[in-house]
Design an enzyme around this catalytic site. Structure first.
Site, PDB file in Angstrom:
ATOM      1  N   CYS A  44     -21.941 -17.039 -84.094  1.00 25.09           N
ATOM      2  CA  CYS A  44     -20.451 -16.716 -84.776  1.00 25.09           C
ATOM      3  C   CYS A  44     -20.186 -15.367 -85.083  1.00 25.09           C
ATOM      4  O   CYS A  44     -21.389 -14.916 -85.864  1.00 25.09           O
ATOM      5  CB  CYS A  44     -19.966 -17.877 -85.653  1.00 25.09           C
ATOM      6  N   SER A  91     -18.724 -14.159 -87.905  1.00 20.04           N
ATOM      7  CA  SER A  91     -18.904 -14.489 -89.208  1.00 20.04           C
ATOM      8  C   SER A  91     -20.587 -14.006 -89.663  1.00 20.04           C
ATOM      9  O   SER A  91     -20.689 -13.288 -90.540  1.00 20.04           O
ATOM     10  CB  SER A  91     -18.548 -15.606 -89.870  1.00 20.04           C
ATOM     11  N   HIS A 104     -21.055 -10.492 -89.615  1.00 20.28           N
ATOM     12  CA  HIS A 104     -20.559  -9.835 -90.922  1.00 20.28           C
ATOM     13  C   HIS A 104     -21.645  -9.720 -92.029  1.00 20.28           C
ATOM     14  O   HIS A 104     -21.794  -8.634 -92.707  1.00 20.28           O
ATOM     15  CB  HIS A 104     -19.187 -10.431 -91.517  1.00 20.28           C
ATOM     16  N   HIS A 153     -24.405 -21.220 -88.749  1.00 20.57           N
ATOM     17  CA  HIS A 153     -23.306 -22.173 -89.420  1.00 20.57           C
ATOM     18  C   HIS A 153     -22.486 -22.954 -88.535  1.00 20.57           C
ATOM     19  O   HIS A 153     -21.505 -23.745 -88.853  1.00 20.57           O
ATOM     20  CB  HIS A 153     -22.404 -21.398 -90.459  1.00 20.57           C
ATOM     21  N   CYS A 170     -17.654 -24.715 -85.997  1.00 24.01           N
ATOM     22  CA  CYS A 170     -16.890 -23.727 -86.741  1.00 24.01           C
ATOM     23  C   CYS A 170     -15.664 -23.090 -85.934  1.00 24.01           C
ATOM     24  O   CYS A 170     -14.459 -23.168 -86.009  1.00 24.01           O
ATOM     25  CB  CYS A 170     -17.885 -22.328 -87.054  1.00 24.01           C
TER      26      CYS A 170
END
Ligand code: ZN
Ligand code: ZN
Length: 360
Positions: free
Chosen positions: A38, A40, A43, A59, A162
């Site tokens: 993902c 995220s 990041h 996650h 997610c």
């Protein structure tokens, strides 16, 4: 167990032998089967958002329950589960008012001074988002996973943890799309495509997908978009307003850039609502102009699709099982944990929809 560890931002993850603790009374040990890659995660890997180090990212996972703590009643050994980063305590103001996705209670983590869930040699490893899924095993609070139908393919189940919960939840929970209303989705990665698909399930009238990549626009049309427009075209927002005769009722931003958030506001009709799902750089701001306010436009965040994941995730699995939710087309590539850095490189290029790490 084998796990992909981040020691330093902007450096490749390395595969290490990490020790996982035994389940405490409210914890569940899960053998990871599949985990999505993902944006995220990127990041944190790229240091745009800070995190305690070393850590194991990941996650968006599905797996099989290996062991449970003495007090766990929600899942049992052998259950197929999807994890969710929206771990909830069940007792705080947010939880008891039905907004458990806002819960930040420390009760879902181990107390200070207790032995850590994850260690590398004698060094503790910080658990990312209460999950740390780029690992052969996950040790999580029982309120961070939910049992699902065993017929559900695990690589597609992982995405529900997610991207799909976030994109579909934005349509089903954060805004309430009434049948016939118009929806514009800005950005057609895993989250945006889930929003497009959910808008179709919700009975939206026109569904307009914006993305610079032609393949992603084609995929959006396959999943339910009635129109798709090159997001880089200078007239993109005007075209949306024209197609919908005045703008959309709901705009959903799934990129995480200030320009795409501005586009989400620009395509709204009077009284319309823009929902920002993307993770913008922490210093950025998104806003409404005086004219936007006088037009009754609304702007809101949509954290994790405002989920009640123990209810939402099994429902999304049902949508997949009866063919209403298409996850097959969303997975671009499956790969082993050793190729995790390659998966991040693909994500940096921006052209992959979803890579999924699978464990043999
Ligand atoms: Zn995610
Ligand atoms: Zn809570």
């Amino acid at each position: 167990m084998k796990a992909a560890v981040l020691f330093e931002p902007k450096q490749p993850l390395t595969i290490e032998d990490v020790t996982v603790s035994n389940p405490a009374p409210h914890e569940v040990l899960i053998r990871t089967v599949a985990v999505g890659v993902c944006r995220s995660d990127l990041h944190f890997v790229d240091g745009i958002y800070p995190h305690a180090l070393p850590t194991i990212p990941g996650h968006e996972a599905a797996g099989v329950v290996e062991a449970v703590g003495s007090e766990v009643r929600t899942v049992k050994v052998g259950d197929h589960v999807v994890t969710c980063l929206s771990a909830f305590c069940g007792q705080c103001e947010f939880c008891v008012t039905g907004r458990m996705f806002l819960c930040i209670d420390a009760g879902v983590r181990r107390p200070k001074g207790a032995p850590p869930r994850l260690t590398l040699g004698d060094q503790p490893v910080a658990q990312m988002l209460n999950l740390s899924a780029y690992a052969e095993m996950m040790l999580v609070h029982e309120h961070a996973c939910v049992a699902i139908d065993r017929d559900m393919p695990m690589d597609r189940a992982a995405l529900i943890g997610c991207a799909v919960t976030t994109g579909a939840g934005a349509v089903f929970n954060t805004t309430d799309v009434t049948p016939g209303e118009t929806v514009c989705v800005v950005g057609c990665g895993g989250i945006g495509l889930a929003a497009v698909n959910a808008a179709r399930i919700a009975g939206a009238g026109k569904i307009i997908a914006l993305d610079p990549v032609p393949e992603k626009r084609a995929l959006a049309e396959k999943l339910g978009a009635t129109h798709s427009i090159d997001a880089l075209s200078p007239t993109a927002a005007d075209e949306v307003v024209e197609i919908t005769k005045g703008g959309v009722h709901h705009a959903i931003e799934a990129v995480g850039r200030p320009q795409s958030a501005a586009t989400a506001v620009k395509v709204l009709r009077r009284g319309g609502t823009a929902t920002i799902l993307g993770m913008l750089p922490p210093s950025e701001r998104v806003g409404l102009s005086a004219i936007d306010l006088l037009s009754g436009k609304k702007l809101q965040g949509g954290l994790m699709g405002s989920n009640r994941f123990p209810v939402d995730i099994p429902r999304l699995v049902d949508f997949y099982m009866r063919g209403a939710l298409d996850l097959n087309a969303v997975i671009a590539e499956r790969m082993p944990l050793e190729r995790i850095n390659h998966a991040f490189d693909e994500l940096r290029k921006g052209d992959a929809t979803r890579s999924v790490i699978t464990f043999g």
